[in-house]
Design a protein around this motif. Sequence first.
Motif, short mmCIF file in Angstrom:
data_model
loop_
_atom_site.label_atom_id
_atom_site.label_comp_id
_atom_site.label_asym_id
_atom_site.label_seq_id
_atom_site.Cartn_x
_atom_site.Cartn_y
_atom_site.Cartn_z
N PHE A 24 0.83 -1.20 0.00
CA PHE A 24 0.00 0.00 0.00
C PHE A 24 0.88 1.26 0.00
N ALA A 25 1.90 1.27 0.84
CA ALA A 25 2.79 2.43 0.92
C ALA A 25 3.53 2.67 -0.40
N LEU A 26 4.04 1.59 -0.99
CA LEU A 26 4.76 1.73 -2.26
C LEU A 26 3.84 2.21 -3.37
N ALA A 27 2.60 1.74 -3.37
CA ALA A 27 1.65 2.17 -4.39
C ALA A 27 1.30 3.65 -4.20
N LYS A 28 1.15 4.07 -2.94
CA LYS A 28 0.85 5.47 -2.66
C LYS A 28 1.98 6.38 -3.13
N LEU A 29 3.22 5.90 -3.00
CA LEU A 29 4.39 6.69 -3.42
C LEU A 29 4.69 6.53 -4.92
N ALA A 35 -1.99 -2.10 -9.54
CA ALA A 35 -2.22 -3.48 -9.96
C ALA A 35 -1.25 -4.42 -9.23
N THR A 36 0.00 -3.99 -9.11
CA THR A 36 0.99 -4.79 -8.39
C THR A 36 0.61 -4.90 -6.92
N GLN A 37 0.09 -3.81 -6.37
CA GLN A 37 -0.38 -3.84 -4.98
C GLN A 37 -1.49 -4.88 -4.82
#
Length: 56
Positions: A24-29, A35-37
């Motif tokens: 979630f954090a990586l997708a937000k950044l 999609a990977t999330q």
Amino acid sequence: MERPFYQRPVVLAITTAVIVVGAFALAKLHIISFATQGVLTAIAVGIQIALYRQKK
């Protein structure tokens, strides 16, 4: 015989939580796509289902 540490329910539960929060954090950044999330979250849910079946 005792199971290896990576097969213990507590370790797997913590790992799945880290995967979900990290994804979630990586997708937000915008480091990974949403999609990977979703894929990582699905993997974590699969691990949780396996844990639930193991407990029965």
